[in-house]
Design an enzyme around this catalytic site. Structure first.
Site, PDB file in Angstrom:
ATOM      1  N   ASP A 244     -10.417  -0.817   0.131  1.00  0.00           N
ATOM      2  CA  ASP A 244     -11.708  -0.280   0.589  1.00  0.00           C
ATOM      3  C   ASP A 244     -12.773  -1.379   0.639  1.00  0.00           C
ATOM      4  O   ASP A 244     -13.808  -1.204   1.264  1.00  0.00           O
ATOM      5  CB  ASP A 244     -12.217   0.784  -0.399  1.00  0.00           C
ATOM      6  CG  ASP A 244     -11.831   2.202  -0.021  1.00  0.00           C
ATOM      7  OD1 ASP A 244     -11.774   2.496   1.187  1.00  0.00           O
ATOM      8  OD2 ASP A 244     -11.601   3.008  -0.938  1.00  0.00           O
TER       9      ASP A 244
ATOM     10  N   GLN B  41     -10.127   8.098  -3.351  1.00  0.00           N
ATOM     11  CA  GLN B  41     -10.972   8.793  -2.379  1.00  0.00           C
ATOM     12  C   GLN B  41     -12.298   9.216  -3.017  1.00  0.00           C
ATOM     13  O   GLN B  41     -12.318   9.777  -4.113  1.00  0.00           O
ATOM     14  CB  GLN B  41     -10.210  10.023  -1.836  1.00  0.00           C
ATOM     15  CG  GLN B  41     -10.924  10.774  -0.731  1.00  0.00           C
ATOM     16  CD  GLN B  41     -11.056   9.978   0.567  1.00  0.00           C
ATOM     17  OE1 GLN B  41     -10.247   9.117   0.875  1.00  0.00           O
ATOM     18  NE2 GLN B  41     -12.084  10.264   1.333  1.00  0.00           N
TER      19      GLN B  41
ATOM     20  N   LYS C  69      -4.815   9.690   6.405  1.00  0.00           N
ATOM     21  CA  LYS C  69      -4.458   8.334   5.971  1.00  0.00           C
ATOM     22  C   LYS C  69      -2.959   8.255   5.720  1.00  0.00           C
ATOM     23  O   LYS C  69      -2.300   7.282   6.104  1.00  0.00           O
ATOM     24  CB  LYS C  69      -5.232   7.957   4.698  1.00  0.00           C
ATOM     25  CG  LYS C  69      -6.707   7.671   4.948  1.00  0.00           C
ATOM     26  CD  LYS C  69      -7.521   7.562   3.670  1.00  0.00           C
ATOM     27  CE  LYS C  69      -9.017   7.432   4.008  1.00  0.00           C
ATOM     28  NZ  LYS C  69      -9.890   7.464   2.842  1.00  0.00           N
TER      29      LYS C  69
END
Ligand code: GUN
Length: 283
Positions: A119, A96, A52
């Site tokens: 997200d 995460q 990422k």
């Protein structure tokens, strides 16, 4: 012989387009910034976070990496999230998953400011998707929809079967296919006679996390098959949830693993970060 849906290539083109927009924003004094928080040292998560970060840099997005030890308390993580929420220079926040067991993932997800939730895991953003007024789309489902669009696969009026009902993939991709006017069935571990259901699919999305579980006898000839799984096989090679060797000859389109859905997910994260920066600057 199926047509391979080349996620790597489609993602690259998406990333090129958004890099231009990121650069335009920089000229206007806006530095698009993503904060990624990793707690602990799960090897898979470390790889994802590194990828990422790399993708952000390539697109000209500033990426702030916050790595906290496994023993980090929930309070400490919550205060880190609050700090990022309050920082006007941070456009997107990603924590995460999975988090260590002593931390309540739900609590952390709900603490992220919905306008920075790239997200799209916050209940407000999930609700918006269900209501058909999304702010952000979750990265993997958004990647699947963009891949289908790129190859001219239209869900309208077609039988769509999703195998898996996770909050990250199964549920939201079911919502998006429904919003695209598909007739959607969501299957899961308690579904009776799974093959009889998957065989009805014109568009079949498999997100169960079991290597090669979807075999040719479960696929209608000519179906479009989207494989969300990624596993390291006993032979050391990567494979998906779909038994590619048996399914590929009968599908019309299929995503390979690697190089299918995976690269799209990261591109969509960058797209969401850019979107967040635009929202926050009223653009
Ligand atoms: N872990 C596995 N996939 C994801 C994802 O899309 N977002 C976050 N935050 N964690 C993950």
């Amino acid at each position: 012989m199926a047509i391979l849906m080349n996620g790597k290539e489609v993602a690259q083109s998406l990333r090129r387009d958004l890099a231009k927009e990121v650069s335009n924003l920089r000229e206007r004094g806006i530095e698009v910034t993503l904060a990624v928080v990793l707690v602990g040292s799960d090897p898979a998560s470390e790889v994802y976070v590194r990828n990422k970060h790399k993708a952000c840099l390539e697109a000209g997005i500033r990426s702030l990496q916050i790595t906290l030890p496994e023993a980090t308390t929930e309070e400490r993580l919550l205060s880190e999230v609050e700090k990022l929420n309050a920082d006007p220079k941070i456009n997107g926040i990603l924590v995460q998953l999975p988090l260590p067991k002593h931390i309540d993932e739900k609590k952390i997800t709900e603490a992220i400011l919905p306008i920075k939730d790239v997200d799209a895991f916050h209940p407000e953003n999930v609700g918006r998707i269900t209501l058909g007024t999304p702010r952000f789309l979750p990265c993997t489902p958004a990647g699947i929809m963009d891949l289908l669009a790129f190859y001219g696969v239209n869900a309208e009026g077609r039988r769509c079967v999703v195998v898996g009902r996770s909050n990250i993939v199964g549920k939201p991709i079911s919502s998006l296919l429904l919003a695209a006017n598909g007739t959607v069935t969501t299957c899961h571990s308690r579904t009776k006679d799974l093959p009889s259901v998957t065989r009805e699919a014109d568009i079949l999305v498999v997100a169960v996390g079991k290597p090669k579980m979807l075999t040719a006898d479960m696929v209608k000839p000519g179906a479009v098959v989207i494989d969300v799984g990624i596993h390291r096989g006993e032979d050391g090679k990567l494979c998906g949830d779909v038994d590619f060797a048996s399914v590929e000859p009968i599908a019309s389109y299929i995503t390979p693993v690697p190089g299918g859905v995976g690269p799209m997910t990261i591109a969509e994260l960058l797209a969401n970060t850019l979107r967040a920066a635009k929202y926050q600057n009223n653009l």
